[in-house]
Design a protein around this motif. Structure first.
Motif, PDB file in Angstrom:
ATOM      1  N   ASN A  68       0.823  -1.208   0.000  1.00  0.00           N
ATOM      2  CA  ASN A  68       0.000   0.000   0.000  1.00  0.00           C
ATOM      3  C   ASN A  68       0.857   1.258   0.000  1.00  0.00           C
ATOM      4  N   ASN A  85      -6.649   0.100  -4.954  1.00  0.00           N
ATOM      5  CA  ASN A  85      -6.831  -0.069  -3.514  1.00  0.00           C
ATOM      6  C   ASN A  85      -6.301   1.118  -2.718  1.00  0.00           C
ATOM      7  N   PHE A  87      -7.216   4.138  -0.271  1.00  0.00           N
ATOM      8  CA  PHE A  87      -8.269   4.522   0.664  1.00  0.00           C
ATOM      9  C   PHE A  87      -8.410   6.039   0.736  1.00  0.00           C
ATOM     10  N   SER A 210     -12.490   0.793  -1.213  1.00  0.00           N
ATOM     11  CA  SER A 210     -11.313   1.569  -1.589  1.00  0.00           C
ATOM     12  C   SER A 210     -11.452   1.970  -3.056  1.00  0.00           C
TER      13      SER A 210
END
Length: 249
Positions: A68, A85, A87, A210
């Motif tokens: 991430n 993905n 957020f 997300s």
């Protein structure tokens, strides 16, 4: 003839430049079953490919196995044109799409324990294992229910496999986390005596999403339009259903 030849060269160069501009490098994650650790398989990668199939003006290049942190960093430094993905709280330079990737957090117990977990409040007093940062993601009611300060009752573990093993071995009463990730963890435990049908699923939490993120707003707009068509076609829900079926016995 010279003018014609020069025009052909210019046109060819324009085509090459346009083709290069239309190629979008998308960074993807590294946790199954949403992202395959070994390449570009997995549910979230399938969703990305499905949406991009409705964006024929772009050539998709998936760059797998990124954490991430690396996803956000690579987007911000321009290494990637887009990242999966991402957020809402992530610090990025660019735009976020509508919600794309759905997570379904649930509480899981062993059926043979016959525990009552009908609400978040029912987690109080039980031995709960969950993922790191769960108190922030799952909100104040969850934090209040598990916030005893007793390490024997509440533990945040680094890996989903550790949660599944703790629950299967009776070291925890409840595992809290994403349904699909839990079922995948049970599948790879390597213990044939532990099966998914031995666990009860308690849907206590709302789904969360997300996003895709891109460096340019026009790409977000194009992706959102294609995502709407992809959902309307039924293919989006079909991918989730296929993945769940493969994870269950």
């Amino acid at each position: 003839m010279k003018f014609l030849f020069r025009s052909v060269i210019v046109c060819a160069l324009m085509v090459l430049v346009q083709a290069r501009a239309d190629t979008l490098r998308i960074g993807t994650g590294n946790f199954p079953p949403y992202f395959d650790e070994r390449g570009t398989a997995g549910l979230f990668n399938d969703i990305i490919r499905g949406v991009f199939a409705l964006m024929p003006q772009h050539q998709l290049v998936l760059v797998p196995q990124m954490s991430n942190y690396r996803l956000a960093h690579s987007l911000n430094d321009g290494t990637m044109d887009g990242a999966a993905n991402i957020f809402s709280a992530s610090d990025i330079k660019g735009c976020r799409t509508d919600g794309v990737f759905r997570f379904t957090d649930v509480a899981v117990t062993r059926k043979d324990r016959q525990l009552t977990v009908a609400s978040v409040a029912d987690l109080a007093g039980k031995r709960v294992v969950t993922y790191q940062g769960a108190k922030t993601f799952l909100g104040p009611s969850f934090a209040q229910a598990v916030g005893t300060g007793d390490d024997k009752l509440y533990r945040e573990l680094a890996q989903p496999l550790m949660q599944a093993r703790a629950l299967a071995q009776g070291e925890a009463d409840v595992s809290v986390g994403d349904l699909y990730i839990f079922l995948h963890s049970i599948k790879i435990l390597g213990n044939p005596a532990v099966r998914a049908d031995q666990f009860a699923i308690h849907p206590l939490f709302p789904d969360t999403y997300s996003h895709m993120a891109f460096r340019e707003q026009k790409w977000c707009d194009e992706f959102n339009a294609a995502l709407g068509k992809f959902r309307k076609s039924g293919r989006y829900e079909a991918l989730y259903a296929q993945t769940l079926k493969a994870l269950k016995p």
